[in-house]
Design an enzyme around this catalytic site. Structure first.
Site, PDB file in Angstrom:
ATOM      1  N   LYS A 154     105.976 -28.056  42.027  1.00 29.25           N
ATOM      2  CA  LYS A 154     106.813 -27.048  42.173  1.00 29.25           C
ATOM      3  C   LYS A 154     106.231 -25.649  42.866  1.00 29.25           C
ATOM      4  CE  LYS A 154     108.066 -24.332  38.459  1.00 29.25           C
ATOM      5  NZ  LYS A 154     108.972 -23.633  37.384  1.00 29.25           N
ATOM      6  N   ASP A 173     114.376 -24.729  35.614  1.00 27.30           N
ATOM      7  CA  ASP A 173     113.249 -24.237  34.901  1.00 27.30           C
ATOM      8  C   ASP A 173     113.975 -23.097  33.973  1.00 27.30           C
ATOM      9  OD1 ASP A 173     110.127 -22.411  35.080  1.00 27.30           O
ATOM     10  OD2 ASP A 173     111.206 -22.966  33.393  1.00 27.30           O
ATOM     11  N   GLN A 215     116.284 -19.382  34.684  1.00 31.53           N
ATOM     12  CA  GLN A 215     115.406 -18.781  35.528  1.00 31.53           C
ATOM     13  C   GLN A 215     115.213 -19.685  37.013  1.00 31.53           C
ATOM     14  OE1 GLN A 215     111.360 -17.187  34.303  1.00 31.53           O
ATOM     15  NE2 GLN A 215     110.464 -18.800  35.663  1.00 31.53           N
ATOM     16  N   GLU A 216     115.549 -20.940  37.089  1.00 28.03           N
ATOM     17  CA  GLU A 216     115.421 -21.692  38.256  1.00 28.03           C
ATOM     18  C   GLU A 216     116.129 -22.935  38.410  1.00 28.03           C
ATOM     19  OE1 GLU A 216     110.607 -20.664  37.952  1.00 28.03           O
ATOM     20  OE2 GLU A 216     111.140 -22.658  38.509  1.00 28.03           O
ATOM     21  N   SER A 246     101.981 -26.701  39.804  1.00 27.56           N
ATOM     22  CA  SER A 246     102.976 -25.640  39.960  1.00 27.56           C
ATOM     23  C   SER A 246     102.426 -24.413  40.651  1.00 27.56           C
ATOM     24  CB  SER A 246     103.772 -25.079  38.818  1.00 27.56           C
ATOM     25  OG  SER A 246     104.543 -24.199  38.908  1.00 27.56           O
ATOM     26  N   HIS A 247     103.152 -23.686  41.542  1.00 25.87           N
ATOM     27  CA  HIS A 247     102.827 -22.131  41.848  1.00 25.87           C
ATOM     28  C   HIS A 247     102.935 -21.276  40.693  1.00 25.87           C
ATOM     29  CE1 HIS A 247     107.113 -21.329  43.288  1.00 25.87           C
ATOM     30  NE2 HIS A 247     107.172 -21.728  42.095  1.00 25.87           N
ATOM     31  N   ARG A 248     102.977 -19.715  41.110  1.00 20.37           N
ATOM     32  CA  ARG A 248     103.190 -19.048  40.104  1.00 20.37           C
ATOM     33  C   ARG A 248     104.208 -17.892  40.729  1.00 20.37           C
ATOM     34  NH1 ARG A 248     100.351 -18.396  35.195  1.00 20.37           N
ATOM     35  NH2 ARG A 248     102.627 -17.888  34.832  1.00 20.37           N
ATOM     36  N   SER A 249     105.005 -17.144  40.231  1.00 26.90           N
ATOM     37  CA  SER A 249     106.104 -16.411  40.855  1.00 26.90           C
ATOM     38  C   SER A 249     105.088 -15.356  41.724  1.00 26.90           C
ATOM     39  CB  SER A 249     106.694 -15.539  39.913  1.00 26.90           C
ATOM     40  OG  SER A 249     106.112 -15.070  38.905  1.00 26.90           O
ATOM     41  N   GLU A 293     110.374 -15.685  44.015  1.00 26.11           N
ATOM     42  CA  GLU A 293     109.762 -16.966  44.598  1.00 26.11           C
ATOM     43  C   GLU A 293     110.520 -17.469  45.892  1.00 26.11           C
ATOM     44  OE1 GLU A 293     108.174 -18.853  40.240  1.00 26.11           O
ATOM     45  OE2 GLU A 293     109.457 -20.192  41.429  1.00 26.11           O
ATOM     46  N   LYS A 339      99.277 -25.380  35.953  1.00 26.87           N
ATOM     47  CA  LYS A 339      98.829 -24.188  36.793  1.00 26.87           C
ATOM     48  C   LYS A 339      97.674 -23.517  36.522  1.00 26.87           C
ATOM     49  CE  LYS A 339     103.370 -22.094  35.856  1.00 26.87           C
ATOM     50  NZ  LYS A 339     104.308 -21.292  34.921  1.00 26.87           N
ATOM     51  N   SER A 392     106.950 -14.883  34.198  1.00 32.40           N
ATOM     52  CA  SER A 392     107.472 -15.351  32.913  1.00 32.40           C
ATOM     53  C   SER A 392     106.369 -15.987  32.311  1.00 32.40           C
ATOM     54  CB  SER A 392     108.723 -16.291  33.104  1.00 32.40           C
ATOM     55  OG  SER A 392     108.253 -17.443  33.834  1.00 32.40           O
ATOM     56  N   ASP A 433     105.989 -26.138  30.068  1.00 31.77           N
ATOM     57  CA  ASP A 433     105.186 -24.943  30.913  1.00 31.77           C
ATOM     58  C   ASP A 433     104.425 -23.713  29.798  1.00 31.77           C
ATOM     59  OD1 ASP A 433     106.038 -22.217  33.028  1.00 31.77           O
ATOM     60  OD2 ASP A 433     104.398 -22.640  32.432  1.00 31.77           O
ATOM     61  N   HIS A 443     112.629 -13.595  37.200  1.00 33.48           N
ATOM     62  CA  HIS A 443     112.345 -13.532  38.826  1.00 33.48           C
ATOM     63  C   HIS A 443     113.254 -12.761  39.217  1.00 33.48           C
ATOM     64  CE1 HIS A 443     109.742 -17.551  38.098  1.00 33.48           C
ATOM     65  NE2 HIS A 443     109.289 -16.441  37.489  1.00 33.48           N
ATOM     66  N   GLU A 468     112.444 -28.051  32.755  1.00 35.80           N
ATOM     67  CA  GLU A 468     111.146 -27.553  32.286  1.00 35.80           C
ATOM     68  C   GLU A 468     111.633 -26.201  31.181  1.00 35.80           C
ATOM     69  OE1 GLU A 468     108.979 -25.955  35.643  1.00 35.80           O
ATOM     70  OE2 GLU A 468     108.214 -24.059  34.351  1.00 35.80           O
TER      71      GLU A 468
HETATM   72  O1  LIG Z   1     107.843 -20.010  34.985  1.00 36.13           O
HETATM   73  C1  LIG Z   1     107.307 -20.652  35.892  1.00 36.13           C
HETATM   74  O2  LIG Z   1     107.320 -21.958  35.948  1.00 36.13           O
HETATM   75  C2  LIG Z   1     106.524 -20.140  36.843  1.00 36.13           C
HETATM   76  C3  LIG Z   1     106.535 -20.533  38.182  1.00 36.13           C
HETATM   77  O3  LIG Z   1     108.220 -20.737  38.520  1.00 36.13           O
HETATM   78  O4  LIG Z   1     106.998 -18.592  36.866  1.00 36.13           O
HETATM   79  P1  LIG Z   1     105.818 -17.628  36.444  1.00 36.13           P
HETATM   80  O5  LIG Z   1     104.896 -17.467  37.484  1.00 36.13           O
HETATM   81  O6  LIG Z   1     106.584 -16.050  36.650  1.00 36.13           O
HETATM   82  O7  LIG Z   1     105.389 -17.926  35.086  1.00 36.13           O
HETATM   83 MG   LIG Z   2     108.138 -22.296  33.895  1.00 34.80          MG
END
Ligand SMILES: O=C(O)[C@@H](CO)OP(=O)(O)O
Ligand SMILES: [Mg+2]
Length: 401
Positions: A378, A232, A154-155, A354-357, A196, A327, A42, A302, A146, A275
């Site tokens: 995250k 998120d 999404q989360e 933050s991580h990524r998916s 994730e 990120k 995303s 984000d 995701h 988020e």
């Molecule tokens: O949207 C987000 O914040 C990220 C991490 O959860 O997802 P993605 O890496 O797919 O952008």
């Molecule tokens: Mg996000």
């Protein structure tokens, strides 16, 4: 001491089974660092560009390595990252790829730390940081980009804000993840996992809120400390220009209705984190929501800010949001990510690393969060590429890195 003497690049797998870039950096006094690029699904419209791994590797070998090997010291992160920008020649890393740039940037930081014999978080943050630990936001129920046929939001993220330690917080999130599995089983709602590691049941967003609320309450009682939750929303993925609103399974919400909906959920569930509640181009709507709930929850940009100081400054000027998601691969280098954190901190905004998916076993973001006193990180709740970071946080807290 830390003059770069060699850089090796290779294609490796990420958690989605896609190719990504791994970089090894070696220095004259035997320092070594390895970095791996994550990958988003995303993604924000304004993110730095990820090239196909083979192309990013070829371009970096051609343009970046000659500017780094024998030229730059891994211990000087700004020099490393300036050389990466010079090699790229664009303002979005479409030249050599943000994936090769961030892999090299992180590997160089680790090589610099290695020469010092210091943990990465100490090399990145210095000796006066590293005593505060982030609360992990654990991805428990997921949908959006995701997972198919799941929630629109999404989360749904567990937030063990009362945990006395990182270790307790990490285990609490895992317990919430298990509790949700049990609740889904009781409701005869079988679910697979999304990108994730969150459960991706075919439930409405409202039912997901109820399940999260029940699960965090149960686990909070078991663990004896406060556990809240956050979201998120990934609003840019829901927003549709033609529909002129936020498209949900049960209809379209206008921007005003979306603001009212999210503000209502913040109140109803005492959310500690929201988020991307709105579209990545709508600073004004972010500012409206922040004015309403910014004193009781983090309103985090984000896709709105994409770890970019120019976009963050525009948000600060507009009072849009009160926190930024960090990120490193969204902007391409650790220097750029830390510059965003420093601007955020100077402006009273919180930073959430933050991580990524699409992830790997790389642990850099755990160290970056500690190095910068981030209040939250995250990075999921379960799954090898998520526990790599979570377990590294436990080791950092235990001075075992
Ligand atoms: O949207 C987000 O914040 C990220 C991490 O959860 O997802 P993605 O890496 O797919 O952008
Ligand atoms: Mg996000």
């Amino acid at each position: 001491m830390t003059l770069i003497t060699d850089i090796r690049l290779r294609r490796v797998l990420d958690s989605r089974g896609n190719a990504t870039v791994e970089a090894d950096v070696l220095t004259e006094s035997g320092g070594f660092g390895r970095g791996k690029a994550p990958s988003g699904a995303s993604t924000g419209e304004y993110e730095a560009i990820e090239l196909p791994a083979n192309e990013a590797i070829a371009k970096a070998r051609e343009e970046a390595l000659p500017r780094l090997i024998g030229e730059v010291h891994a211990g000087n992160q700004r020099d490393v990252d300036a050389a990466l920008h010079a090699a790229d020649g664009t303002d979005d890393f479409s030249g050599i790829g943000a994936n090769s740039a961030v892999a090299i940037s992180m590997a160089a930081a680790k090589a610099g730390a290695d020469v010092l014999g210091a943990p990465l978080y100490q090399h990145l943050g210095g000796t006066f940081r590293g005593n505060e630990y982030p609360t992990p936001l654990g991805n428990i129920i997921g949908g959006g980009e995701h997972a198919a046929d799941a929630t629109n939001i999404q989360e749904f993220l567990a937030a063990p804000v009362g945990a006395p330690s990182v270790e307790e917080a990490v285990f609490a999130n895992a317990a919430v993840h298990q509790e949700v599995y049990d609740i889904l089983a009781d409701r005869d709602l079988p679910a697979g996992k999304g990108d994730e590691g969150a459960w991706a049941p075919s439930v409405s967003d409202d039912e997901a809120f109820e399940i999260m609320d029940e699960a965090v309450e149960t686990v909070a009682d078991d663990f004896g400390f406060a556990i809240s939750f956050g979201l998120d929303v990934a609003g840019a993925e829901l927003y549709d220009d033609e529909a002129d609103g936020y498209v949900y399974d049960d209809g379209v919400k206008s921007t005003e209705e979306q603001i009212e909906y999210i503000a209502g959920k913040v109140e109803e569930y005492d959310l500690v984190y929201v988020e991307d509640p709105l579209d990545e181009n709508d600073y004004e709507a972010f500012a409206d929501l922040t004015a309403q709930v910014g004193d009781q929850t983090l309103v985090c940009g984000d896709d709105l800010f994409v770890t970019n100081v120019e976009r963050l400054q525009a948000g600060i000027n507009a009072d849009a949001g009160n926190s930024i998601l960090i990120k490193p691969n969204q902007i391409g280098t650790l220097t750029d990510a830390v510059d965003a954190i420093e601007l955020a901190t100077a402006s009273g905004y919180e930073s959430v690393v933050s991580h990524r998916s699409g992830e790997t076993e790389d642990t850099t973001i755990a160290h970056l969060a500690v190095a910068t006193d981030a209040p939250f990180i995250k990075t999921g709740a379960v799954g090898g590429e998520r526990t790599a970071k979570l377990n590294e946080l436990i080791r950092i807290e235990d001075n075992a890195v």
